[in-house]
Design a protein around this motif. Structure first.
Motif, PDB file in Angstrom:
ATOM      1  N   TRP A 484      79.041  16.674  45.985  1.00 48.04           N
ATOM      2  CA  TRP A 484      78.538  18.038  45.787  1.00 48.04           C
ATOM      3  C   TRP A 484      79.630  19.078  46.010  1.00 48.04           C
ATOM      4  O   TRP A 484      79.700  20.079  45.314  1.00 48.04           O
ATOM      5  CB  TRP A 484      77.360  18.268  46.733  1.00 48.04           C
ATOM      6  N   TRP A 485      80.500  18.826  46.989  1.00 50.73           N
ATOM      7  CA  TRP A 485      81.558  19.793  47.269  1.00 50.73           C
ATOM      8  C   TRP A 485      82.530  19.902  46.099  1.00 50.73           C
ATOM      9  O   TRP A 485      83.056  20.983  45.815  1.00 50.73           O
ATOM     10  CB  TRP A 485      82.307  19.422  48.540  1.00 50.73           C
ATOM     11  N   LEU A 486      82.777  18.779  45.407  1.00 48.08           N
ATOM     12  CA  LEU A 486      83.688  18.813  44.261  1.00 48.08           C
ATOM     13  C   LEU A 486      83.056  19.583  43.101  1.00 48.08           C
ATOM     14  O   LEU A 486      83.748  20.319  42.376  1.00 48.08           O
ATOM     15  CB  LEU A 486      84.024  17.388  43.834  1.00 48.08           C
ATOM     16  N   GLN A 487      81.745  19.429  42.913  1.00 50.44           N
ATOM     17  CA  GLN A 487      81.049  20.227  41.905  1.00 50.44           C
ATOM     18  C   GLN A 487      81.132  21.713  42.238  1.00 50.44           C
ATOM     19  O   GLN A 487      81.348  22.551  41.356  1.00 50.44           O
ATOM     20  CB  GLN A 487      79.586  19.789  41.819  1.00 50.44           C
ATOM     21  N   THR A 488      80.962  22.045  43.510  1.00 49.71           N
ATOM     22  CA  THR A 488      81.015  23.454  43.925  1.00 49.71           C
ATOM     23  C   THR A 488      82.405  24.038  43.711  1.00 49.71           C
ATOM     24  O   THR A 488      82.554  25.185  43.269  1.00 49.71           O
ATOM     25  CB  THR A 488      80.612  23.581  45.404  1.00 49.71           C
ATOM     26  N   VAL A 489      83.438  23.250  44.021  1.00 48.79           N
ATOM     27  CA  VAL A 489      84.813  23.709  43.783  1.00 48.79           C
ATOM     28  C   VAL A 489      85.024  24.019  42.303  1.00 48.79           C
ATOM     29  O   VAL A 489      85.663  25.022  41.942  1.00 48.79           O
ATOM     30  CB  VAL A 489      85.822  22.646  44.273  1.00 48.79           C
ATOM     31  N   ALA A 490      84.479  23.177  41.418  1.00 53.87           N
ATOM     32  CA  ALA A 490      84.617  23.412  39.978  1.00 53.87           C
ATOM     33  C   ALA A 490      83.909  24.701  39.562  1.00 53.87           C
ATOM     34  O   ALA A 490      84.429  25.460  38.723  1.00 53.87           O
ATOM     35  CB  ALA A 490      84.052  22.225  39.203  1.00 53.87           C
ATOM     36  N   ILE A 491      82.747  24.967  40.136  1.00 51.09           N
ATOM     37  CA  ILE A 491      82.017  26.194  39.798  1.00 51.09           C
ATOM     38  C   ILE A 491      82.784  27.417  40.286  1.00 51.09           C
ATOM     39  O   ILE A 491      82.905  28.427  39.577  1.00 51.09           O
ATOM     40  CB  ILE A 491      80.601  26.146  40.394  1.00 51.09           C
ATOM     41  N   VAL A 492      83.336  27.341  41.507  1.00 52.23           N
ATOM     42  CA  VAL A 492      84.124  28.457  42.041  1.00 52.23           C
ATOM     43  C   VAL A 492      85.375  28.684  41.189  1.00 52.23           C
ATOM     44  O   VAL A 492      85.745  29.823  40.880  1.00 52.23           O
ATOM     45  CB  VAL A 492      84.503  28.185  43.509  1.00 52.23           C
TER      46      VAL A 492
END
Length: 693
Positions: A484-492
């Protein structure tokens, strides 16, 4: 006025009264989209009037009764929120603010934490605004064009009449003039009787019904563009550049012909039964041909001119340029044959070529990189111009991402998914986008005859793109097994792309400052203008798609297909065409046909709009059906009319490529007309030789 306002509110909240989470009936979506588009257009048109008449808007009373027939259809949460908004509006005394809040729905109008309107999602709102921008540009351009045409026609008519009268007065004697004026005055006083004679067969009569019957020239819909005063440059690498661009034009026509056939298959899936022509095999043939054949070769060919030009030197090695050209062409030919035969690298998008084929392409890039670095190393200027920053960085990044993508260690499982997202998105942003921006930093200032607006903005856009774009690949796999953190980094990272996109767009459009008048007389600047416009709208649309809700809605639908064409076609292709129309006449000394250039531009632009907008609407409907748990076959049936529009738009785009290829051939084909200067020089040489003998 309040009745219309409440009706607009009701339309903007199509799910009022439901309690089943975020949903929207497919039958309601198209009217809702149309309402939003119309509302946005109206807002843009009247925002100036609202600003100018703000005092009058403040004086408007807000105590008019709300139409109860519409209020009854609203649930309790919406009614409470509207009461709060109206109370705030009364306190502030600004009806304009309430109007804007109503037109642009926000999470404040959400019915509850679980039940929300589709149009309360900011990703949807941003996307609709971005789609509206090029449409507004086209409408405004058409209106201005028609107005200018009519004005020019009136001025021309008045000039012709004045010239006609002057010639008449100059050639006639006084008695003839007096007689003619008397006859005309009598004609003005004529009144039509109840019964006219039936034997009128001449163009002039004493009743004055027919006046000044003559042939009129037609309006010129294609305005004559100014010549570029081409000065043929004697480039040692001129032939090499033309071969790069000629091969690129071939792959464009070939690749999009395959794409045209695929578009037809959407509406006629049983067109053939040959395995080599199946959709699963032809689709990667289409994408890889236009990626590695058309766009890549065109960029490298243009770089063979730009890199030495901004370095104030010559290309280090023409021989290396030829080797790279044939290596890349060989890769595309072999890759196409392998894909059609069913030999591929699996399901990785844009990674379908097997590694030996891609190794040829990589070898071509390595040779090109060495050639360009050697050219820059022997530059005659102190600084390295920003174009070379972008071009060299793009090649380095592409070599890195290709090496990582084809390394065998992580070709299975979740690691392959992460690497695929990294490779796919970096291929678009760090190869095609970065390289093309470097080309624009040379060709655009040269065409407007002005320096780039801000070198600092260019550096900001360069480094911020490297920082943020390298993080966003996994936003294609939101809600997957990826952490989930990697997905969030991509969104940011996707949101951070606001910085390079806004900086780059500002830099380019401010370079036009003081030179906008050149747009109407240039056949190259419209390509740059539209390419930069789609650079802004298409890139920020990618940011909007990265949000979790919009990703859930649009992923795996035709919306993604529309977005990829909006970027790879609207940005990359238009910018490359603009650069080609600038450079080729410098090498050959022959300008393109202005009529064919105009046809090429408008077929490509209109075709792209016909292609992308229906797919965005249909993709949204399809995503909503999936979210509602509808049967998959229903979404396929739903897409039939939108796929028809896809085929129509794709056909227009394909025709524009044929026109471009013909135009390119006319620029590079040997001229059959005699060159007076060359003949004169040859005659002088012959006379000198005879005199010496």
């Amino acid at each position: 006025m309040n009745r219309k306002l409440c009706l607009l509110i009701a339309l903007m909240i199509p799910n009022a009264g439901r309690s089943e989470g975020i949903s929207l009936a497919t039958d309601d979506l198209f009217p809702g989209l149309m309402v939003v588009l119309i509302a946005l257009i109206v807002m843009c048109v009247f925002i100036l009037g609202i600003a100018l008449q703000f005092r009058n808007l403040v004086a408007i009373k807000s105590e008019r009764a709300v139409n109860m027939a519409i209020v009854r259809y609203m649930d309790r949460a919406v009614v409470r929120k509207l009461i709060e908004l109206r109370t705030l509006a009364k306190r502030a005394g600004k009806v304009a603010a309430a109007l804007l809040i109503t037109i642009l729905p926000s999470p404040l109008l959400a019915q509850s934490s679980e039940e929300q309107s589709l149009f309360s999602q900011w990703g949807i709102i941003i996307t609709i605004v971005l789609i509206t921008i090029p449409l507004l540009f086209a409408v405004v351009f058409l209106m201005v064009r028609v107005k200018n045409l009519l004005g020019a026609a009136k001025r021309k008519q008045r000039e012709e009449e004045a010239s006609f009268i002057a010639d008449y007065l100059r050639k006639s004697n006084a008695d003839e003039i007096d007689n003619a004026l008397s006859i005309r005055e009598a004609e003005f006083g004529y009144r039509t009787p109840s019964l006219l004679p039936q034997n009128i067969n001449h163009s002039h009569d004493h009743r004055g019904i027919l006046h000044k019957v003559q042939d009129q020239s037609l309006l010129t819909l294609v305005e004559e563009k100014s010549k570029n005063n081409i000065r043929k440059e004697l480039l040692p690498q001129g032939k090499l550049i033309l071969w790069y661009l000629g091969c690129a034009a071939f792959w464009l026509v070939f690749g999009t012909t395959v794409g045209e056939y695929l578009g037809i298959k959407f509406v006629a899936p049983e067109a053939d039964s040959v395995s080599w022509l199946s959709f699963g095999r032809l689709r990667p043939v289409h994408t890889n041909a236009v990626f590695w054949g058309w766009s890549s070769l065109a960029m490298l060919g243009l770089a063979c001119y730009v890199v030495p030009k901004v370095s104030n030197t010559t290309l280090a090695s023409i021989r290396k340029g030829w080797i790279a050209l044939w290596l890349i062409n060989s890769a595309v030919v072999l890759g196409t044959l392998c894909l059609m035969a069913g030999i591929n690298n699996g399901g990785g998008e844009y990674r379908e070529y097997i590694w030996p084929v891609m190794a040829l392409f990589g070898a071509g890039l390595v040779i090109s990189l060495v050639n360009f670095l050697q050219t820059i190393a022997k530059r005659r200027s102190t600084e390295i111009y920003i174009s070379n920053w972008y071009i060299v960085s793009a090649i380095i990044f592409t070599l890195v991402i290709a090496f990582i993508a084809y390394w065998p260690t992580w070709q299975d499982g979740l690691g392959e998914t992460i690497v695929q997202g990294y490779y796919m998105h970096q291929g678009v942003g760090m190869w095609f986008m970065l390289f093309n921006l470097g080309l624009v930093y040379y060709f655009l200032p040269q065409q407007v005859n002005k320096p780039i607006y801000s070198y600092g903005l260019g550096i900001l856009a360069f480094w911020s793109q490297i920082v943020f774009y390298t993080l966003i690949g996994t936003h294609h796999f939101v809600f997957s097994a990826i952490p989930w953190w990697l997905q969030t980094v991509a969104i940011v990272g996707s949101a951070g792309m606001l910085i390079p996109v806004v900086a780059g767009t500002t830099n380019f459009y401010f370079t036009f400052k003081g030179a906008w008048y050149k747009m109407s007389k240039s056949y190259t600047l419209p390509f740059f203008f539209v390419g930069i416009l789609f650079y802004f709208t298409g890139s920020l649309q990618g940011t909007a798609e990265a949000f979790r809700y919009t990703n859930l809605l649009w992923h795996f639908t035709d919306f993604t297909v529309a977005h990829s064409h909006l970027t790879m076609y609207g940005i990359i292709a238009f910018l490359l065409w603009g650069c080609i129309y600038v450079l080729v006449p410098r090498i050959t000394g022959r300008e393109p046909s202005q009529l064919l250039t105009g046809i090429h531009f408008w077929l490509a632009f209109i075709g792209l709009m016909f292609y992308t907008i229906p797919l965005m609407i249909g993709g949204t409907l399809k995503g909503l059906m999936w979210m509602e748990g509808r049967f998959f076959i229903e979404s396929i049936t739903l897409m039939a009319p939108y796929w028809l529009w896809r085929a129509i738009g794709g056909s227009l785009m394909w025709l524009s490529h044929i026109v471009f290829a013909v135009n390119f051939y006319k620029m590079v084909a040997p001229s059959t007309a005699a060159d007076v200067n060359e003949i004169a020089i040859r005659k002088l040489k012959e006379s000198f030789a005879t005199a010496n003998v």
